[in-house]
Design an enzyme around this catalytic site. Structure first.
Site, PDB file in Angstrom:
ATOM      1  N   ASN A  18       0.869  -1.182   0.000  1.00  0.00           N
ATOM      2  CA  ASN A  18       0.000   0.000   0.000  1.00  0.00           C
ATOM      3  C   ASN A  18       0.903   1.228   0.000  1.00  0.00           C
ATOM      4  O   ASN A  18       1.475   1.579   1.029  1.00  0.00           O
ATOM      5  CB  ASN A  18      -0.887  -0.027   1.258  1.00  0.00           C
ATOM      6  CG  ASN A  18      -1.741   1.224   1.379  1.00  0.00           C
ATOM      7  OD1 ASN A  18      -1.854   2.001   0.424  1.00  0.00           O
ATOM      8  ND2 ASN A  18      -2.328   1.440   2.538  1.00  0.00           N
ATOM      9  N   GLU A  29      -5.510  -5.293  10.659  1.00  0.00           N
ATOM     10  CA  GLU A  29      -4.519  -4.242  10.853  1.00  0.00           C
ATOM     11  C   GLU A  29      -4.829  -3.486  12.144  1.00  0.00           C
ATOM     12  O   GLU A  29      -5.652  -2.547  12.129  1.00  0.00           O
ATOM     13  CB  GLU A  29      -4.561  -3.252   9.693  1.00  0.00           C
ATOM     14  CG  GLU A  29      -4.269  -3.849   8.345  1.00  0.00           C
ATOM     15  CD  GLU A  29      -3.707  -2.808   7.402  1.00  0.00           C
ATOM     16  OE1 GLU A  29      -2.526  -2.910   7.082  1.00  0.00           O
ATOM     17  OE2 GLU A  29      -4.443  -1.895   7.024  1.00  0.00           O
ATOM     18  N   GLU A  61      -7.217   4.341   7.789  1.00  0.00           N
ATOM     19  CA  GLU A  61      -7.076   5.775   7.508  1.00  0.00           C
ATOM     20  C   GLU A  61      -8.344   6.320   6.856  1.00  0.00           C
ATOM     21  O   GLU A  61      -8.746   7.454   7.094  1.00  0.00           O
ATOM     22  CB  GLU A  61      -5.832   6.007   6.624  1.00  0.00           C
ATOM     23  CG  GLU A  61      -4.545   5.858   7.431  1.00  0.00           C
ATOM     24  CD  GLU A  61      -3.331   5.409   6.636  1.00  0.00           C
ATOM     25  OE1 GLU A  61      -3.360   5.461   5.398  1.00  0.00           O
ATOM     26  OE2 GLU A  61      -2.345   4.984   7.288  1.00  0.00           O
ATOM     27  N   LYS A  84       0.056   4.220  -0.304  1.00  0.00           N
ATOM     28  CA  LYS A  84      -0.661   5.390   0.237  1.00  0.00           C
ATOM     29  C   LYS A  84      -0.445   6.595  -0.707  1.00  0.00           C
ATOM     30  O   LYS A  84      -0.275   6.394  -1.889  1.00  0.00           O
ATOM     31  CB  LYS A  84      -0.200   5.686   1.662  1.00  0.00           C
ATOM     32  CG  LYS A  84      -0.220   4.443   2.561  1.00  0.00           C
ATOM     33  CD  LYS A  84      -0.151   4.772   4.009  1.00  0.00           C
ATOM     34  CE  LYS A  84       0.011   3.488   4.805  1.00  0.00           C
ATOM     35  NZ  LYS A  84      -0.225   3.629   6.214  1.00  0.00           N
ATOM     36  N   HIS A 114      -9.754   0.758   4.752  1.00  0.00           N
ATOM     37  CA  HIS A 114      -8.472   0.979   5.454  1.00  0.00           C
ATOM     38  C   HIS A 114      -8.727   1.911   6.645  1.00  0.00           C
ATOM     39  O   HIS A 114      -9.557   2.814   6.571  1.00  0.00           O
ATOM     40  CB  HIS A 114      -7.451   1.592   4.495  1.00  0.00           C
ATOM     41  CG  HIS A 114      -6.075   1.636   5.064  1.00  0.00           C
ATOM     42  ND1 HIS A 114      -5.666   2.591   5.967  1.00  0.00           N
ATOM     43  CD2 HIS A 114      -5.001   0.811   4.879  1.00  0.00           C
ATOM     44  CE1 HIS A 114      -4.408   2.354   6.307  1.00  0.00           C
ATOM     45  NE2 HIS A 114      -3.976   1.285   5.657  1.00  0.00           N
ATOM     46  N   SER A 144       3.084  -1.983  10.474  1.00  0.00           N
ATOM     47  CA  SER A 144       4.542  -1.888  10.687  1.00  0.00           C
ATOM     48  C   SER A 144       5.279  -3.188  10.399  1.00  0.00           C
ATOM     49  O   SER A 144       6.252  -3.529  11.082  1.00  0.00           O
ATOM     50  CB  SER A 144       4.846  -1.393  12.113  1.00  0.00           C
ATOM     51  OG  SER A 144       4.372  -0.077  12.281  1.00  0.00           O
ATOM     52  N   GLY A 147       1.880   2.349  10.753  1.00  0.00           N
ATOM     53  CA  GLY A 147       2.758   3.507  10.583  1.00  0.00           C
ATOM     54  C   GLY A 147       3.431   3.966  11.866  1.00  0.00           C
ATOM     55  O   GLY A 147       4.003   5.054  11.916  1.00  0.00           O
TER      56      GLY A 147
HETATM   57  C1  PEP Z   1      -1.032   0.068   5.900  1.00  0.00           C
HETATM   58  O1  PEP Z   1      -1.029   1.166   5.396  1.00  0.00           O
HETATM   59  O2  PEP Z   1      -1.951  -0.709   5.652  1.00  0.00           O
HETATM   60  C2  PEP Z   1       0.075  -0.301   6.787  1.00  0.00           C
HETATM   61  C3  PEP Z   1       0.048  -1.483   7.356  1.00  0.00           C
HETATM   62  O3  PEP Z   1       1.073   0.606   6.954  1.00  0.00           O
HETATM   63  P1  PEP Z   1       2.483   0.351   7.708  1.00  0.00           P
HETATM   64  O4  PEP Z   1       3.038  -0.931   7.162  1.00  0.00           O
HETATM   65  O5  PEP Z   1       3.307   1.541   7.353  1.00  0.00           O
HETATM   66  O6  PEP Z   1       2.180   0.250   9.160  1.00  0.00           O
END
Ligand code: PEP
Length: 248
Positions: free
Chosen positions: A9, A166, A96, A11, A94, A211, A172
């Site tokens: 992803n 997640e 976000e 983003k 997601h 992460s 992040g």
């Molecule tokens: C994500 O955006 O779905 C995500 C898991 O980001 P990160 O790996 O940066 O935590």
């Protein structure tokens, strides 16, 4: 056996030049990676990524979709448009988008329906906040997000959904869930699905995101119920992403 699925992803990151460098590197190791690899760039770069990955085993995905088929929805993009641009996967719900764009379970269920109806694979993102975890509400929150969608679209369609667990506190932040914490939730999701349909449960692809990096990925992927990763930050770094995609 299910193939490990790894979704990048990106983003709202990237540029023609930086994407080009990243894609050139990913293409080099993609053939040796024993995984299904998906890249989700921002909409304007779908065509650029398509041009690179065509003929390779990498698939293209989008980060969002509108819940309507077509019409006066300025600034929005439909599932059929994404299909025309070679997308195979769409991230839906997601955290976000849930937090910053107020996406509800009801809206997410509609987006999943559009995605499936267009013949694409939705990746349903679910996860709890730190406060919810500390309150002991992980199971309630996760099953609420999951069951809402299943009740709306039905199990027949849900069979086609990839699930991405997640934890919001891990996205992040550099603070990943421990393999045990992740496995506990993945197991709980699979058991819940088992109660609805053992075959759906067995075949469900349940990804972990939050992460993931080259250091923690190898232990996470060894967990019985983790079928792959949704990777944000580390997917923008060639060395990290290569290490995640070529785990033994
Ligand atoms: C994500 O955006 O779905 C995500 C898991 O980001 P990160 O790996 O940066 O935590």
């Amino acid at each position: 056996m299910k193939q490990t699925l790894i979704i990048a992803n990106w983003k709202m990151n990237g540029s023609l030049v930086s994407n080009s460098k990243l894609l050139t590197a990913i293409l080099k190791f993609s053939n040796t990676a024993n995984t299904e690899l998906v890249i989700c760039p921002s909409y304007p770069y779908l065509h650029q990524v398509k041009e690179y990955i065509i003929g390779s085993k990498i698939k293209l995905g989008a980060q969002n979709v509108n819940e309507n088929i077509t019409g006066a929805y300025t600034g929005e993009v439909s599932a059929d448009m994404l299909k025309e641009f070679y997308c195979r996967y769409i991230l839906v719900g997601h955290s976000e988008r849930r937090a910053l764009f107020q996406e509800s379970n009801a809206l997410i269920a509609k987006k999943i329906t559009q995605t499936i109806d267009a013949g694409l694979t939705p990746v349903l993102c679910i996860g709890e906040t730190l406060a919810q975890r500390e309150n002991g509400d992980v199971k309630t929150v996760i099953l609420d997000q999951l069951s809402y969608v299943i009740n709306e679209i039905g199990l027949k369609k849900f069979k086609l959904v990839v699930i991405a667990y997640e934890p919001i506190w891990a996205i992040g932040t550099g603070q990943t869930a421990s393999p045990e914490q992740a496995q506990t939730v993945h197991r709980m999701i699979r058991q819940y699905l088992y109660g609805l349909d053992p075959i759906v449960s067995k075949e469900a692809s349940i990804l972990y995101g939050g992460s993931v990096n080259e250091t923690n990925a190898s232990l996470l992927i060894k967990q019985n119920d983790i079928d792959g990763f949704l990777v944000g930050g580390a997917s923008l770094n060639t060395e990290s992403f290569q290490a995640i995609c070529t785990l033994k």
